[in-house]
Design a protein around this motif. Structure first.
Motif, PDB file in Angstrom:
ATOM      1  N   ALA A   1      90.041  49.560 107.554  1.00 15.64           N
ATOM      2  CA  ALA A   1      90.239  50.964 107.729  1.00 15.64           C
ATOM      3  C   ALA A   1      90.279  51.408 109.358  1.00 15.64           C
ATOM      4  O   ALA A   1      89.611  52.069 109.962  1.00 15.64           O
ATOM      5  CB  ALA A   1      89.136  52.068 107.252  1.00 15.64           C
ATOM      6  N   LEU A   2      91.311  50.780 109.852  1.00 16.99           N
ATOM      7  CA  LEU A   2      91.436  50.973 111.231  1.00 16.99           C
ATOM      8  C   LEU A   2      91.767  52.146 111.937  1.00 16.99           C
ATOM      9  O   LEU A   2      91.561  52.630 112.918  1.00 16.99           O
ATOM     10  CB  LEU A   2      92.721  49.677 111.880  1.00 16.99           C
ATOM     11  N   ASP A   3      92.485  53.209 110.858  1.00 21.70           N
ATOM     12  CA  ASP A   3      92.862  54.397 111.412  1.00 21.70           C
ATOM     13  C   ASP A   3      92.200  55.336 110.482  1.00 21.70           C
ATOM     14  O   ASP A   3      92.683  56.791 110.229  1.00 21.70           O
ATOM     15  CB  ASP A   3      94.556  54.766 111.346  1.00 21.70           C
ATOM     16  N   ARG A   4      91.285  55.047 109.592  1.00 21.00           N
ATOM     17  CA  ARG A   4      90.540  55.805 108.651  1.00 21.00           C
ATOM     18  C   ARG A   4      89.041  55.908 108.886  1.00 21.00           C
ATOM     19  O   ARG A   4      88.701  55.012 109.802  1.00 21.00           O
ATOM     20  CB  ARG A   4      90.849  55.649 107.161  1.00 21.00           C
ATOM     21  N   THR A   5      88.160  56.364 108.012  1.00 14.24           N
ATOM     22  CA  THR A   5      86.653  56.480 108.304  1.00 14.24           C
ATOM     23  C   THR A   5      86.296  54.964 107.867  1.00 14.24           C
ATOM     24  O   THR A   5      86.837  54.461 106.984  1.00 14.24           O
ATOM     25  CB  THR A   5      85.957  57.501 107.313  1.00 14.24           C
ATOM     26  N   ALA A   6      85.047  54.819 107.963  1.00 15.99           N
ATOM     27  CA  ALA A   6      84.231  53.197 107.679  1.00 15.99           C
ATOM     28  C   ALA A   6      84.114  53.655 106.436  1.00 15.99           C
ATOM     29  O   ALA A   6      84.329  52.542 105.587  1.00 15.99           O
ATOM     30  CB  ALA A   6      83.126  53.011 108.676  1.00 15.99           C
ATOM     31  N   ALA A   7      83.786  54.732 105.765  1.00 18.27           N
ATOM     32  CA  ALA A   7      83.496  54.805 104.383  1.00 18.27           C
ATOM     33  C   ALA A   7      84.714  54.467 103.456  1.00 18.27           C
ATOM     34  O   ALA A   7      84.517  53.817 102.430  1.00 18.27           O
ATOM     35  CB  ALA A   7      83.123  56.160 104.046  1.00 18.27           C
ATOM     36  N   ASP A   8      85.750  54.844 104.041  1.00 22.99           N
ATOM     37  CA  ASP A   8      87.020  54.408 103.388  1.00 22.99           C
ATOM     38  C   ASP A   8      87.357  52.951 103.281  1.00 22.99           C
ATOM     39  O   ASP A   8      87.726  52.415 102.002  1.00 22.99           O
ATOM     40  CB  ASP A   8      88.288  55.147 103.930  1.00 22.99           C
ATOM     41  N   GLY A   9      86.905  52.345 104.347  1.00 23.22           N
ATOM     42  CA  GLY A   9      87.187  51.092 104.409  1.00 23.22           C
ATOM     43  C   GLY A   9      86.266  50.292 103.688  1.00 23.22           C
ATOM     44  O   GLY A   9      86.700  49.085 102.725  1.00 23.22           O
ATOM     45  N   ILE A  10      84.820  50.606 103.561  1.00 19.90           N
ATOM     46  CA  ILE A  10      83.947  49.707 102.810  1.00 19.90           C
ATOM     47  C   ILE A  10      84.344  50.126 101.491  1.00 19.90           C
ATOM     48  O   ILE A  10      84.074  49.064 100.533  1.00 19.90           O
ATOM     49  CB  ILE A  10      82.639  50.765 103.149  1.00 19.90           C
ATOM     50  N   GLU A  11      85.019  51.220 100.748  1.00 20.44           N
ATOM     51  CA  GLU A  11      85.464  51.357  99.173  1.00 20.44           C
ATOM     52  C   GLU A  11      86.436  50.308  99.233  1.00 20.44           C
ATOM     53  O   GLU A  11      86.489  49.708  98.101  1.00 20.44           O
ATOM     54  CB  GLU A  11      85.689  52.852  99.154  1.00 20.44           C
TER      55      GLU A  11
END
Length: 296
Positions: A109-119
């Motif tokens: 999630a380089l351009d999104r929130t960490a929460a999005d990347g974790i999911e």
């Protein structure tokens, strides 16, 4: 042919993979981290059956060409290599907190929130999570907790013991920078002011007898022994790789040398393996360094 044990360390970004790998390396393992996936099979095949050191391979979503299902397939295709998988996980809230603290971007999630990347990462890693031999939830672990768990789980007996050094030195020539424990022997009477003993050192029997005859000697040595029996296991539990105990006197030739030798022998008798070094033993005795002459 059964190959040497190979541990694949994987899991959620931020769950502690780097801590586990560093602790294994300090415990004597060979470590490879973020190896391109196309080279994983070659690395496993190249590991000799009689390797003296076990191998840990770090694999995560930062790894080039990462594909969890491909990793699982590669391991299943070669059951003779004895590969096991450790999967590190943590709660969503804790992973978000860790990313907020470090201010690093999540690899998915380089351009999104960490929460999005974790999911997203949970979904990508699910095949590896389901396949893993061991699953560890690090939500409530500090780095020290995780390092200790790794040592307890994977380290060979004795491999995590710190390298123990006993050092003698003279304060007049500077305190050693690498000392973890510094003990000052200048409270003991000084053989330097005895003309017969001055040319000798703490390695000589007559100098040692003179130091031992000090009324404070026995109680001081007993207190040092008690202190070290308390501190050294704690240093090991904290994962410290090197521990240096430094005994100092004024010139570094008499009192500190004798006590370092005495404590080194005592440590060996209590299951430790110290090396002993006398930094200033070869220095010439100098009245100007020794301060005021002590009363007899």
């Amino acid at each position: 042919m059964q190959h040497a044990h190979i541990l694949l360390v994987t899991g959620m970004s931020g769950a502690g993979k780097s801590t586990v790998l560093k602790t294994l390396e300090d415990s004597g393992w060979d470590i490879v981290d973020n190896l391109p996936l196309r080279l994983l099979g070659q690395l496993i095949a190249a590991t000799p059956a009689d390797a003296e050191r076990p191998l840990a391979v770090g694999i995560g979503t930062r790894t080039r060409d990462f594909d969890a299902e491909q990793i699982v397939a590669a391991i299943r295709a070669r059951p003779d290599f004895g590969v096991s998988v450790l999967f590190l996980d943590s709660s969503q809230a804790e992973l978000e907190r860790r990313y907020n603290e470090t201010r690093r971007r999540h690899p998915l999630a380089l351009d999104r929130t960490a929460a999005d990347g974790i999911e997203s990462e949970r979904e990508v890693l699910e095949p590896l999570r389901a396949f893993a031999n061991r699953l560890l939830d690090t939500t409530n672990f500090s780095r020290a907790d995780l390092a200790q768990w790794t040592r307890d789980t994977f380290a060979e007996p004795g491999s995590s013991e710190p390298v123990l050094s006993v050092l003698s030195f003279g304060f007049a020539r500077g305190v050693p920078r690498n000392a973890d424990i510094v003990l000052d022997m200048r409270f003991l009477r000084n053989p330097h002011w005895d003309p017969v003993l001055r040319p000798g050192t703490g390695l000589d029997a007559d100098v040692a007898a003179y130091v031992r005859a000090d009324p404070a000697y026995d109680a001081a040595i007993a207190s040092f022994e008690t202190m070290l029996l308390t501190l050294l296991p704690r240093y090991q539990a904290e994962g410290k790789s090197y521990v240096t105990i430094a005994f100092g006197c004024t010139g570094g030739r008499h009192r500190s040398v004798h006590v370092a030798e005495r404590m080194g022998a005592w440590l060996r008798g209590n299951g430790f393996s110290p090396t002993i070094h006398h930094r200033d033993l070869g220095s010439a005795p100098q009245d100007s360094l020794e301060g005021a002459r002590q009363a007899p």
